[in-house]
Motif scaffolding. Structure first.
Motif, PDB file in Angstrom:
ATOM      1  N   PHE A  26       0.842  -1.194   0.000  1.00  0.00           N
ATOM      2  CA  PHE A  26       0.000   0.000   0.000  1.00  0.00           C
ATOM      3  C   PHE A  26       0.885   1.255   0.000  1.00  0.00           C
ATOM      4  O   PHE A  26       2.042   1.207   0.414  1.00  0.00           O
ATOM      5  N   PHE A  27       0.316   2.364  -0.415  1.00  0.00           N
ATOM      6  CA  PHE A  27       1.014   3.649  -0.367  1.00  0.00           C
ATOM      7  C   PHE A  27       1.044   4.129   1.086  1.00  0.00           C
ATOM      8  O   PHE A  27       0.023   4.136   1.764  1.00  0.00           O
ATOM      9  N   ASN A  28       2.229   4.525   1.541  1.00  0.00           N
ATOM     10  CA  ASN A  28       2.374   4.955   2.939  1.00  0.00           C
ATOM     11  C   ASN A  28       2.339   6.476   3.036  1.00  0.00           C
ATOM     12  O   ASN A  28       3.217   7.149   2.524  1.00  0.00           O
ATOM     13  N   LEU A  29       1.316   6.979   3.676  1.00  0.00           N
ATOM     14  CA  LEU A  29       1.157   8.425   3.778  1.00  0.00           C
ATOM     15  C   LEU A  29       1.389   8.874   5.219  1.00  0.00           C
ATOM     16  O   LEU A  29       0.598   8.567   6.117  1.00  0.00           O
ATOM     17  N   ASN A  68       8.762   7.750  -4.243  1.00  0.00           N
ATOM     18  CA  ASN A  68       9.356   6.580  -3.571  1.00  0.00           C
ATOM     19  C   ASN A  68       9.295   6.698  -2.047  1.00  0.00           C
ATOM     20  O   ASN A  68      10.288   6.440  -1.357  1.00  0.00           O
ATOM     21  N   GLY A  69       8.158   7.149  -1.545  1.00  0.00           N
ATOM     22  CA  GLY A  69       7.955   7.217  -0.101  1.00  0.00           C
ATOM     23  C   GLY A  69       8.650   8.384   0.575  1.00  0.00           C
ATOM     24  O   GLY A  69       8.634   8.499   1.797  1.00  0.00           O
ATOM     25  N   GLY A  75      10.534  20.462  -5.309  1.00  0.00           N
ATOM     26  CA  GLY A  75      11.428  19.669  -6.151  1.00  0.00           C
ATOM     27  C   GLY A  75      12.621  19.064  -5.434  1.00  0.00           C
ATOM     28  O   GLY A  75      13.427  18.367  -6.046  1.00  0.00           O
ATOM     29  N   LYS A  76      12.747  19.292  -4.106  1.00  0.00           N
ATOM     30  CA  LYS A  76      13.931  18.794  -3.387  1.00  0.00           C
ATOM     31  C   LYS A  76      13.511  17.764  -2.330  1.00  0.00           C
ATOM     32  O   LYS A  76      12.507  17.963  -1.640  1.00  0.00           O
ATOM     33  N   ASP A  77      14.279  16.693  -2.205  1.00  0.00           N
ATOM     34  CA  ASP A  77      14.011  15.668  -1.187  1.00  0.00           C
ATOM     35  C   ASP A  77      14.365  16.247   0.186  1.00  0.00           C
ATOM     36  O   ASP A  77      15.545  16.487   0.474  1.00  0.00           O
ATOM     37  N   VAL A  78      13.339  16.480   1.030  1.00  0.00           N
ATOM     38  CA  VAL A  78      13.584  17.108   2.343  1.00  0.00           C
ATOM     39  C   VAL A  78      13.375  16.124   3.491  1.00  0.00           C
ATOM     40  O   VAL A  78      13.362  16.528   4.665  1.00  0.00           O
ATOM     41  N   GLU A  79      13.185  14.841   3.152  1.00  0.00           N
ATOM     42  CA  GLU A  79      12.839  13.839   4.161  1.00  0.00           C
ATOM     43  C   GLU A  79      13.760  13.907   5.401  1.00  0.00           C
ATOM     44  O   GLU A  79      13.280  13.879   6.527  1.00  0.00           O
TER      45      GLU A  79
END
Ligand code: DC
Length: 217
Positions: A26-29, A68-69, A75-79
């Protein structure tokens, strides 16, 4: 199908949601990350976490997406930047801002439209996905939550400081004008204080399996 997981700060919602989303494809939100992104931007722009007037346009102006979660902002990956002590300190008041909540809920509904989703965060069962097929409220005492957080080793704070932070966030989260922590009648309550996170994952997986086998239940 929607699995909505609610509960207070630090109860392990993210870990449990990630585990079951991976297990069932499943998609993890992670809804807290959206508030964290707004908080991060507020820090970058020097907007106070109590400044409702400037927070809403700031939230509106963001380009948020999940790839990808991982959360991408403009536009920047801030995870990685979302789970720092400085964001922890301001995210609760930011998430108490009602117009910000409406904007974030719009992002969440758009991103998850038509998907099988595990959505976690307070108000997922009550406001965002009241029609979810499985709705769970995970709870644990502040002391149990602080211990779990401390053992993750991601914070530089002491156990006492983490406990105080959790109690303070609980207080703010309970008193929010909208999206406050609450357990709706059709949501199942699980006290996880005496369970390991692995045991909680197993319990939640069991519920999803039961539902897949017998959706009418
Ligand atoms: O789950 P978390 O710790 O990453 O959440 C960060 C903050 O955002 C926390 O103060 C609770 C708040 N939040 C919220 O108000 N509503 C949500 N759906 C998710 C999180």
């Amino acid at each position: 199908m929607i699995v909505a997981i609610d509960g207070p700060a630090g109860v392990g919602k993210s870990t449990v949601a990630r585990f079951v989303a991976d297990k069932f494809g499943f998609f993890n939100l992670n809804s807290g990350n959206f508030y964290r992104a707004v908080a991060l931007k507020a820090l970058e722009r020097d907007v106070s976490p109590d400044d409702e007037e400037n927070l809403a346009p700031l939230a509106e102006s963001l380009d948020l997406d999940m790839v990808n979660g991982r959360l991408f902002m403009d536009g920047k990956d801030v995870e990685e930047e979302l789970h720092t002590d400085r964001v922890d300190r301001v995210v609760s008041p930011v998430s108490a801002c009602v117009p910000v909540r409406h904007i974030v809920n719009g992002y969440i509904r758009r991103i998850t439209a038509g998907m099988n989703v595990v959505a976690e965060g307070r108000d997922m069962t009550s406001v965002v996905f009241p029609h979810g097929e499985i709705k769970l409220f995970l709870d644990a005492s502040p002391a149990a939550r602080a211990r779990r957080r401390y053992r993750q080793g991601v914070s530089e704070l002491s156990l006492e400081e983490i406990t105080r932070g959790i109690e303070e966030r609980d207080r703010i989260d309970r008193n929010k004008k909208e999206g406050s922590l609450k357990i709706t009648e059709d949501t199942e309550y699980l006290d996880t204080s005496d369970l390991t996170l692995e045991e909680v994952c197993e319990k939640v997986s069991g519920k999803i399996k039961e539902h897949i086998v017998d959706p009418g239940e």
